[in-house]
Scaffold this motif. Sequence first.
Motif, mmCIF file in Angstrom:
data_model
loop_
_atom_site.group_PDB
_atom_site.id
_atom_site.type_symbol
_atom_site.label_atom_id
_atom_site.label_comp_id
_atom_site.label_asym_id
_atom_site.label_seq_id
_atom_site.Cartn_x
_atom_site.Cartn_y
_atom_site.Cartn_z
ATOM 1 N N THR A 4 0.833 -1.197 0.000
ATOM 2 C CA THR A 4 0.000 0.000 0.000
ATOM 3 C C THR A 4 0.867 1.245 0.000
ATOM 4 O O THR A 4 0.596 2.205 -0.722
ATOM 5 C CB THR A 4 -0.924 0.009 1.232
ATOM 6 O OG1 THR A 4 -1.680 -1.196 1.232
ATOM 7 C CG2 THR A 4 -1.860 1.192 1.220
ATOM 8 N N THR A 7 2.466 1.689 -3.436
ATOM 9 C CA THR A 7 1.473 2.179 -4.395
ATOM 10 C C THR A 7 1.191 3.650 -4.152
ATOM 11 O O THR A 7 1.126 4.444 -5.096
ATOM 12 C CB THR A 7 0.171 1.364 -4.264
ATOM 13 O OG1 THR A 7 0.488 -0.018 -4.440
ATOM 14 C CG2 THR A 7 -0.845 1.784 -5.299
ATOM 15 N N ALA A 8 1.050 4.029 -2.881
ATOM 16 C CA ALA A 8 0.784 5.432 -2.538
ATOM 17 C C ALA A 8 1.963 6.304 -2.950
ATOM 18 O O ALA A 8 1.785 7.401 -3.481
ATOM 19 C CB ALA A 8 0.509 5.567 -1.046
ATOM 20 N N LYS A 10 4.124 5.718 -5.362
ATOM 21 C CA LYS A 10 4.141 5.797 -6.821
ATOM 22 C C LYS A 10 3.058 6.761 -7.309
ATOM 23 O O LYS A 10 3.302 7.576 -8.201
ATOM 24 C CB LYS A 10 3.924 4.396 -7.426
ATOM 25 C CG LYS A 10 4.050 4.351 -8.927
ATOM 26 C CD LYS A 10 5.451 4.660 -9.381
ATOM 27 C CE LYS A 10 5.568 4.517 -10.880
ATOM 28 N NZ LYS A 10 6.814 4.991 -11.398
ATOM 29 N N ALA A 11 1.879 6.702 -6.705
ATOM 30 C CA ALA A 11 0.789 7.595 -7.094
ATOM 31 C C ALA A 11 1.164 9.049 -6.803
ATOM 32 O O ALA A 11 0.887 9.952 -7.605
ATOM 33 C CB ALA A 11 -0.493 7.222 -6.368
ATOM 34 N N GLU A 12 1.802 9.271 -5.670
ATOM 35 C CA GLU A 12 2.219 10.627 -5.312
ATOM 36 C C GLU A 12 3.264 11.142 -6.307
ATOM 37 O O GLU A 12 3.238 12.303 -6.720
ATOM 38 C CB GLU A 12 2.780 10.624 -3.891
ATOM 39 C CG GLU A 12 2.860 11.991 -3.278
ATOM 40 C CD GLU A 12 3.089 11.926 -1.777
ATOM 41 O OE1 GLU A 12 3.560 12.943 -1.261
ATOM 42 O OE2 GLU A 12 2.801 10.903 -1.143
ATOM 43 N N ILE A 14 3.541 10.255 -9.431
ATOM 44 C CA ILE A 14 2.829 10.551 -10.678
ATOM 45 C C ILE A 14 2.104 11.889 -10.570
ATOM 46 O O ILE A 14 2.121 12.702 -11.507
ATOM 47 C CB ILE A 14 1.842 9.409 -11.025
ATOM 48 C CG1 ILE A 14 2.635 8.152 -11.422
ATOM 49 C CG2 ILE A 14 0.879 9.822 -12.132
ATOM 50 C CD1 ILE A 14 1.796 6.910 -11.551
ATOM 51 N N MET A 15 1.483 12.133 -9.413
ATOM 52 C CA MET A 15 0.792 13.415 -9.205
ATOM 53 C C MET A 15 1.771 14.584 -9.302
ATOM 54 O O MET A 15 1.478 15.616 -9.901
ATOM 55 C CB MET A 15 0.099 13.437 -7.834
ATOM 56 C CG MET A 15 -1.149 12.585 -7.741
ATOM 57 S SD MET A 15 -2.499 13.197 -8.755
ATOM 58 C CE MET A 15 -2.858 14.730 -7.931
ATOM 59 N N LYS A 45 -4.580 17.555 -6.329
ATOM 60 C CA LYS A 45 -3.722 17.203 -5.189
ATOM 61 C C LYS A 45 -4.543 17.040 -3.916
ATOM 62 O O LYS A 45 -4.319 16.111 -3.143
ATOM 63 C CB LYS A 45 -2.639 18.268 -4.985
ATOM 64 C CG LYS A 45 -1.501 18.172 -5.948
ATOM 65 C CD LYS A 45 -0.414 19.185 -5.630
ATOM 66 C CE LYS A 45 0.776 19.028 -6.566
ATOM 67 N NZ LYS A 45 1.856 19.940 -6.226
ATOM 68 N N TYR A 48 -6.471 13.830 -4.175
ATOM 69 C CA TYR A 48 -5.561 12.699 -3.964
ATOM 70 C C TYR A 48 -5.221 12.554 -2.491
ATOM 71 O O TYR A 48 -5.199 11.442 -1.966
ATOM 72 C CB TYR A 48 -4.277 12.879 -4.782
ATOM 73 C CG TYR A 48 -3.225 11.885 -4.396
ATOM 74 C CD1 TYR A 48 -3.341 10.555 -4.769
ATOM 75 C CD2 TYR A 48 -2.133 12.258 -3.609
ATOM 76 C CE1 TYR A 48 -2.390 9.622 -4.385
ATOM 77 C CE2 TYR A 48 -1.194 11.337 -3.217
ATOM 78 C CZ TYR A 48 -1.323 10.022 -3.609
ATOM 79 O OH TYR A 48 -0.392 9.110 -3.213
ATOM 80 N N LYS A 52 -5.938 9.274 -0.400
ATOM 81 C CA LYS A 52 -4.823 8.582 0.244
ATOM 82 C C LYS A 52 -5.115 8.393 1.728
ATOM 83 O O LYS A 52 -4.918 7.301 2.273
ATOM 84 C CB LYS A 52 -3.537 9.385 0.059
ATOM 85 C CG LYS A 52 -2.321 8.756 0.704
ATOM 86 C CD LYS A 52 -1.078 9.618 0.501
ATOM 87 C CE LYS A 52 0.097 9.049 1.260
ATOM 88 N NZ LYS A 52 1.258 9.917 1.213
ATOM 89 N N THR A 55 -7.809 5.748 2.180
ATOM 90 C CA THR A 55 -7.265 4.417 1.891
ATOM 91 C C THR A 55 -6.406 3.909 3.047
ATOM 92 O O THR A 55 -6.489 2.740 3.430
ATOM 93 C CB THR A 55 -6.450 4.454 0.587
ATOM 94 O OG1 THR A 55 -7.284 4.918 -0.463
ATOM 95 C CG2 THR A 55 -5.907 3.090 0.233
#
Length: 157
Positions: A4, A7-8, A10-12, A14-15, A45, A48, A52, A55
């Motif tokens: 988790t 993934t978080a 990586k998502a951050e 990308i953002m 942001k 997200y 986040k 989640t």
Amino acid sequence: MATTQKTASKAEEIMNEAGAAARQASDAAPAAVRELADKTVQQAKEGYARLKSATEEASDAFEDAYATASKGYKDLSRKSVEATRSNVNAHFDFLQALLGAKSVSQAVELQTSYARQQFDVVTGQLKELSALAQKAATEGAKPFQDLASRSLRQTQV
């Protein structure tokens, strides 16, 4: 939990990259477009960050529920084994006494007494096991109830 977090992370990343690309594009655009792009990036942001947070809270609730339920069912299993051991020992004691009976009437009396005693014992054991199972289920659901309460309070704000 490590997955988790990866993934978080990586998502951050990308953002952040999307934000940087939007800033570069907005530098070449007129002020109104730049302002709209900045506002859009800021909203993304914020969205997200809320996602986040939600989640992570859900993930923590699942972990807490699993740990609590695991402990509860372990206690239930332990108590069940103790009850089985007690019942088997009582049955062997009864059989030993039955083998020592001097008459049929004494054997019938032993059987009646044993049946009455075991009915009471098993009834008590079932009540105790039922209470443990209910406690395990209630405590296992508590993290989800807490999460739902927090979510409801946040949506009312």
